[in-house]
Enzyme design. Structure first.
Site, short mmCIF file in Angstrom:
data_model
loop_
_atom_site.label_atom_id
_atom_site.label_comp_id
_atom_site.label_asym_id
_atom_site.label_seq_id
_atom_site.Cartn_x
_atom_site.Cartn_y
_atom_site.Cartn_z
N GLY A 102 1.83 2.99 -8.27
CA GLY A 102 0.98 4.15 -8.07
C GLY A 102 2.12 5.17 -7.37
O GLY A 102 3.14 5.17 -7.21
N ALA A 112 -2.79 2.13 -1.93
CA ALA A 112 -4.14 1.62 -2.12
C ALA A 112 -5.30 2.64 -2.46
O ALA A 112 -4.91 3.84 -2.16
CB ALA A 112 -4.74 1.17 -0.53
N ASP A 170 3.17 -0.91 -0.48
CA ASP A 170 2.08 -0.74 -1.40
C ASP A 170 1.07 0.29 -1.38
O ASP A 170 0.94 0.65 0.11
CB ASP A 170 1.52 -2.01 -2.02
CG ASP A 170 1.01 -1.80 -3.42
OD1 ASP A 170 1.14 -0.55 -4.02
OD2 ASP A 170 0.68 -2.76 -4.16
N THR A 172 1.80 6.87 -4.60
CA THR A 172 2.37 6.88 -3.42
C THR A 172 3.59 5.83 -3.15
O THR A 172 4.53 5.96 -2.76
CB THR A 172 1.18 6.44 -2.16
OG1 THR A 172 0.16 7.21 -2.66
CG2 THR A 172 1.45 6.81 -0.88
N GLU A 221 0.36 -7.30 -7.80
CA GLU A 221 0.33 -6.52 -6.34
C GLU A 221 -0.08 -7.56 -5.53
O GLU A 221 0.40 -7.86 -4.28
CB GLU A 221 -0.34 -5.47 -6.24
CG GLU A 221 0.08 -4.14 -6.90
CD GLU A 221 -0.88 -3.08 -7.15
OE1 GLU A 221 -0.41 -1.70 -7.39
OE2 GLU A 221 -2.01 -3.21 -7.10
N GLY A 244 -5.90 -1.58 -7.36
CA GLY A 244 -6.10 -1.74 -8.73
C GLY A 244 -6.29 -0.48 -9.56
O GLY A 244 -6.35 -0.75 -10.72
N GLY A 245 -6.43 0.59 -8.81
CA GLY A 245 -6.56 1.96 -9.59
C GLY A 245 -5.58 2.03 -10.78
O GLY A 245 -5.71 2.75 -11.88
N GLY A 246 -4.44 1.62 -10.53
CA GLY A 246 -3.42 1.64 -11.21
C GLY A 246 -3.05 0.44 -12.04
O GLY A 246 -2.25 0.05 -13.01
C1 5RP Z 1 -2.11 0.06 -8.52
C2 5RP Z 1 -2.81 0.45 -7.03
C3 5RP Z 1 -2.29 1.65 -6.35
O1 5RP Z 1 -1.65 1.14 -5.28
C4 5RP Z 1 -3.50 2.25 -6.05
O2 5RP Z 1 -4.22 2.72 -7.12
C5 5RP Z 1 -3.08 3.81 -5.03
O3 5RP Z 1 -2.52 4.51 -6.25
P1 5RP Z 1 -1.87 5.94 -5.65
O4 5RP Z 1 -0.91 5.72 -4.67
O5 5RP Z 1 -1.51 6.56 -7.00
O6 5RP Z 1 -3.27 6.73 -5.21
O7 5RP Z 1 -3.51 -0.41 -6.65
O8 5RP Z 1 -2.79 -0.93 -9.00
#
Ligand code: 5RP
Length: 232
Positions: free
Chosen positions: A29, A85, A83, A31, A105, A97-99
């Site tokens: 993701g 979130a 990681d 971050t 993960e 899981g947004g990504g």
């Molecule tokens: C990927 C994730 C990411 O950590 C979550 O979506 C946060 O992403 P971002 O840092 O782009 O907001 O869980 O599966």
């Protein structure tokens, strides 16, 4: 842009948990990308670590930046995973899981001595559920699995969850690194995340869900001028 600075500051603060000789789970993701970039800078200056990427996307980034990687099958200890979130609550329960990388993960976080979550302040919530909960399912029978997922979420006390298959180009379901589909489950509020997690884990066809319960011990929330660290 404020969120970008918060993400970068959270990622920078996570470097305090990194020491020479560590094997590090590398999250996925925007971050986590900051963290990999900052880690690469430290490596260029002499830090000796190796990474395990949680997605093909992170693997490519790490390779481009010269972060040494180790095959997940060859590793006997993962010291720390850093990681992002999608949501983190006051008890360090997460939606991820947004990504679409939640399966790898979770495998890597679960195998790590420590999970450190880095996030901008918009991710820090009182109750999980505003962000649609990602659930990874096998393509075979996914419409049946979606109905059973709905039933499980209702049993967990969620009022009228709305479930959609995540689609990409041409309106086709996106396919995860593991070859599966993602159901995005709009819950509103998840009143009892451990109960929801347990019920979802029992549904055949669900490979993994994006609730991370009792896994994360450090949450770093970025601010425009630094970061706040919560240790659990
Ligand atoms: C990927 C994730 C990411 O950590 C979550 O979506 C946060 O992403 P971002 O840092 O782009 O907001 O869980 O599966």
């Amino acid at each position: 842009m404020a969120n970008e600075l918060e993400k970068e500051n959270a990622a920078a603060a996570a470097l305090d948990y990194i020491e020479d000789g560590m094997t590090i789970g590398l999250g996925t993701g925007s971050t986590a990308k900051y963290f990999v970039e900052l880690l690469a800078e430290e490596i260029a200056e002499g830090l000796v670590v190796r990474g395990i990427p949680t997605s093909l996307q992170t693997q490519r980034l790490a390779e481009e930046l010269g972060v040494p990687l180790v095959d997940v099958e060859q590793v006997d200890r993962i010291h720390v995973t850093v990681d992002g979130a999608d949501e983190v609550d006051e008890s360090a329960q997460l939606i991820k899981g947004g990504g679409a990388a939640l399966l790898r993960e979770k495998i890597i976080a679960n195998a790590s001595d420590l999970m450190v979550v880095i996030a901008d302040s918009s991710k820090h919530v009182e109750a999980l559920g505003q962000f649609p909960l990602p659930v990874e399912v096998t393509p075979f029978g996914y419409t049946i699995t979606a109905k059973k997922t709905y039933d499980a979420l209702c049993q967990a006390g969620i009022l009228r969850p709305m479930i959609k298959v995540r689609t990409g180009a041409n309106d086709q379901p996106i396919v995860t690194d593991g070859g599966n589909f993602i159901l995005d489950c709009q819950c509103g509020v998840i009143p009892d995340p451990p109960k929801a997690a347990a019920l979802l884990a029992n549904v055949p066809g669900i490979v993994e869900h994006g609730l991370f319960i009792n896994k994360c011990r450090v949450v770093i929330i970025g601010a425009p001028d630094g970061a706040t660290i919560f240790e659990y």
